[in-house]
Design an enzyme around this catalytic site. Structure first.
Site, PDB file in Angstrom:
ATOM      1  N   GLY A   1      -9.319  31.962 -61.134  1.00  0.00           N
ATOM      2  CA  GLY A   1      -9.352  33.230 -61.872  1.00  0.00           C
ATOM      3  C   GLY A   1      -8.017  33.911 -62.034  1.00  0.00           C
TER       4      GLY A   1
ATOM      5  CE1 TYR B   1     -15.397  34.598 -73.104  1.00  0.00           C
ATOM      6  CE2 TYR B   1     -13.548  33.320 -73.914  1.00  0.00           C
ATOM      7  CZ  TYR B   1     -14.747  33.396 -73.240  1.00  0.00           C
ATOM      8  OH  TYR B   1     -15.276  32.261 -72.695  1.00  0.00           O
TER       9      TYR B   1
ATOM     10  CB  CYS C   1     -17.701  29.450 -93.629  1.00  0.00           C
ATOM     11  SG  CYS C   1     -16.864  28.458 -94.842  1.00  0.00           S
TER      12      CYS C   1
ATOM     13  CD  GLU D   1     -13.127  26.144 -56.889  1.00  0.00           C
ATOM     14  OE1 GLU D   1     -13.831  25.318 -56.306  1.00  0.00           O
ATOM     15  OE2 GLU D   1     -13.594  27.121 -57.523  1.00  0.00           O
ATOM     16  N   PRO D   2      -7.470  27.050 -59.293  1.00  0.00           N
ATOM     17  CG  PRO D   2      -5.202  26.470 -59.205  1.00  0.00           C
ATOM     18  CD  PRO D   2      -6.472  26.442 -58.390  1.00  0.00           C
TER      19      PRO D   2
ATOM     20  NE  ARG E   1      -7.733  32.627 -67.820  1.00  0.00           N
ATOM     21  CZ  ARG E   1      -8.681  32.833 -68.741  1.00  0.00           C
ATOM     22  NH1 ARG E   1      -8.366  32.794 -70.014  1.00  0.00           N
ATOM     23  NH2 ARG E   1      -9.919  33.092 -68.374  1.00  0.00           N
TER      24      ARG E   1
ATOM     25  NE  ARG F   1      -9.837  32.226 -73.748  1.00  0.00           N
ATOM     26  CZ  ARG F   1      -9.135  33.316 -73.613  1.00  0.00           C
ATOM     27  NH1 ARG F   1      -8.112  33.549 -74.399  1.00  0.00           N
ATOM     28  NH2 ARG F   1      -9.423  34.198 -72.681  1.00  0.00           N
TER      29      ARG F   1
HETATM   30  N1  LLP Z   1     -13.794  28.121 -60.078  1.00  0.00           N
HETATM   31  C1  LLP Z   1     -14.983  28.441 -60.596  1.00  0.00           C
HETATM   32  C2  LLP Z   1     -16.188  28.311 -59.767  1.00  0.00           C
HETATM   33  C3  LLP Z   1     -15.083  28.874 -61.939  1.00  0.00           C
HETATM   34  O1  LLP Z   1     -16.261  29.189 -62.434  1.00  0.00           O
HETATM   35  C4  LLP Z   1     -13.912  28.979 -62.721  1.00  0.00           C
HETATM   36  C5  LLP Z   1     -13.968  29.422 -64.109  1.00  0.00           C
HETATM   37  C6  LLP Z   1     -12.691  28.637 -62.129  1.00  0.00           C
HETATM   38  C7  LLP Z   1     -12.669  28.222 -60.806  1.00  0.00           C
HETATM   39  C8  LLP Z   1     -11.402  28.681 -62.876  1.00  0.00           C
HETATM   40  O2  LLP Z   1     -11.054  29.942 -63.346  1.00  0.00           O
HETATM   41  P1  LLP Z   1      -9.625  30.153 -64.026  1.00  0.00           P
HETATM   42  O3  LLP Z   1      -8.607  29.923 -62.936  1.00  0.00           O
HETATM   43  O4  LLP Z   1      -9.492  29.195 -65.131  1.00  0.00           O
HETATM   44  O5  LLP Z   1      -9.666  31.557 -64.499  1.00  0.00           O
HETATM   45  N2  LLP Z   1     -13.924  30.499 -71.093  1.00  0.00           N
HETATM   46  C9  LLP Z   1     -13.346  31.668 -70.449  1.00  0.00           C
HETATM   47  C10 LLP Z   1     -13.096  31.436 -68.974  1.00  0.00           C
HETATM   48  C11 LLP Z   1     -14.326  30.991 -68.218  1.00  0.00           C
HETATM   49  C12 LLP Z   1     -14.056  30.731 -66.765  1.00  0.00           C
HETATM   50  C13 LLP Z   1     -15.210  30.037 -66.128  1.00  0.00           C
HETATM   51  N3  LLP Z   1     -15.033  29.723 -64.734  1.00  0.00           N
HETATM   52  C14 LLP Z   1     -12.091  32.059 -71.198  1.00  0.00           C
HETATM   53  O6  LLP Z   1     -11.769  31.411 -72.194  1.00  0.00           O
HETATM   54  O7  LLP Z   1     -11.421  33.024 -70.836  1.00  0.00           O
END
Ligand code: LLP
Length: 438
Positions: free
Chosen positions: A254, A340, A367, A296-297, A299, A336
């Site tokens: 996150g 969002y 479209c 768990e990175p 993004r 996105r």
């Molecule tokens: N761990 C778990 C259990 C998760 O559900 C997620 C993301 C991550 C790690 C990784 O999160 P990150 O580090 O990527 O923020 N589609 C959305 C983001 C959805 C995230 C879902 N879970 C967007 O485009 O912003």
């Protein structure tokens, strides 16, 4: 050429050539567009590797028993998986498909964490048979099902339980997951998490190794992590009476990245500081020793490494209202902004040396009126054939892409030291119809 605005949102190797073109990984973006066509997604290998190393360095430097598990939903690709293996990361998968990709890319099954709120019997069976390191259990249905499946395969399976500590990460509602009203995880506050621990400990084919509490995505504050860690550790301490032994703990991923010039999320070091200090403190105060910390990175590994490139086509000027500049991609390859209200920077990759001349809105070609990539951005005057580049598009664009309007998905290249290699070819019209049965 001085730094261009918003340079910190681009990959590390972004530069401007003497002819005023954007270059990435030593490759001229206009040359890449000519060779591979547009829309094109470009990933900078140096940035990808540095992002992996930054997480390992900043977390393990402060808390040696940390594992870095890349959340593959952010972008899954075989070349990327090979790179992650080389860098020593594991992989979080949230479906059978992502697991198949991890396997094909050479990821060791013990380094795979399987997530999801509705894993199927088939997915569970495939995972247990392959030897997936951890299943992160989300609900009671899955707990029973996995115990049965593990018994059938004849293995004892390590699991974590995903709990929901009711912490608001102050991010977009669609990507917030740790609050009470969420489809993910066992709420601590309602007693369901306690019941899940009881049940998990009574499952003969499951071994409960720890707790997980991902609170959301694109989280710009460190305090919600600290609150979630504290709440979950306090809960874990109470659960000793049920027989819980906390060997592993994960606050998920996150971590935020900048999409636009005015965004400055915490650095990896700052996230690491906040997380490891509250984890250390909590473990000491509550007598947990040094459980493994799993982060768990997603993004924050791939997002900053990617740039999307489009070709400019039509223009529509509505006097006194707005000028639309249309490009050859849009919501099919990047949903996105529509989903969002996500904001992006944009540059004209073949006019980096020219000053802004007008305010335009970059429209996609799909479209839907909502297919707008960037609203109200100041750009040099553009002509058909110019190249518009959007930085910070390495995460959640390609994996959330669709074939809406029968648009073939873009090609993807990886660049480094002046060399580009195709890591995914552009889809063809034939691909689009290959699965139809007539
Ligand atoms: N761990 C778990 C259990 C998760 O559900 C997620 C993301 C991550 C790690 C990784 O999160 P990150 O580090 O990527 O923020 N589609 C959305 C983001 C959805 C995230 C879902 N879970 C967007 O485009 O912003």
């Amino acid at each position: 050429m001085p730094d261009f605005p918003a340079k910190h949102v681009f990959p590390q190797t972004a530069a401007v050539t003497p002819s005023g073109h954007l270059a990435l990984g030593g490759c001229d973006v206009a040359d890449l567009a000519a060779e591979y066509g547009t829309p094109l997604y470009i990933f900078d290998e140096q940035t990808l590797r540095e992002r992996c190393q930054a997480f390992l360095r900043e977390f393990q430097g402060r808390y040696p028993n940390t594992s870095v598990i890349y959340a593959s939903k952010a972008f899954t690709n075989l070349a990327l998986t090979r790179l992650l293996v080389e860098e020593g990361l594991g992989m979080d998968v949230s479906s059978g498909g992502e697991m198949a990709a991890a396997k094909a890319g050479g990821m060791l099954p013990v380094k795979v964490y399987f997530h999801g709120n509705n894993k199927s019997r088939k997915e569970l069976g495939e995972g247990v048979a392959w030897g997936v390191g951890r299943f992160v259990i989300d609900n009671f249905h899955e707990l029973g099902l996995l115990n049965q499946v593990a018994q059938e395969v004849g293995r004892t399976q390590d699991i974590m339980l995903r709990v929901s500590p009711n912490v608001d990460p102050h991010t977009h509602a669609y990507i917030s997951t740790g609050t009470l009203d969420s489809k993910f995880g066992f709420p601590i506050g309602t007693g369901q998490a306690r019941e899940a621990i009881r049940q998990a400990l009574s499952c003969s084919y499951l071994r409960l190794v720890g707790l997980h509490c991902h609170i959301g995505s694109q989280v710009f504050e460190t305090q919600p992590y600290q609150a979630a860690i504290r709440a979950t550790l306090e809960f874990a301490a109470k659960m000793r009476e049920e027989g819980l032994e906390l060997r592993e703990f994960s606050p998920g991923g996150g971590f935020g990245i900048p999409y636009t010039r005015n965004e400055h999320p915490p650095s990896t070091a700052q996230y690491a500081d906040a997380i490891t200090s509250s984890f250390n403190q909590g473990c000491q105060e509550l007598g947990f020793g040094a459980p493994m910390l799993v982060i768990e990175p997603g993004r924050s590994i791939v997002g900053p490494a990617g740039v999307a490139v489009y070709t400019v086509g039509a223009r529509k000027a509505i006097p006194g209202i707005r000028t639309y500049v249309s490009v050859d991609g849009g919501m099919g390859d990047n949903i996105r902004p529509a989903l969002y209200q996500a904001s992006y920077e944009a540059v004209v990759a073949n006019r980096m040396d020219q000053p802004s001349a007008e305010r335009v809105t970059i429209a996609g070609k799909f479209c839907e009126s909502g297919d707008i990539l960037v609203r109200d951005v100041d750009l040099p005057a553009t002509e058909p054939g110019d190249l518009v580049a959007l930085p910070a598009t390495g995460a959640y664009c390609v994996p959330m892409s669709s074939n809406y309007n029968m648009a073939p998905r873009p090609a993807i290249v990886m660049v480094q030291n002046g060399v580009a290699r195709l890591i995914r070819r552009r889809e063809t019209y034939h691909d689009l119809m290959a699965e139809d049965v007539a």
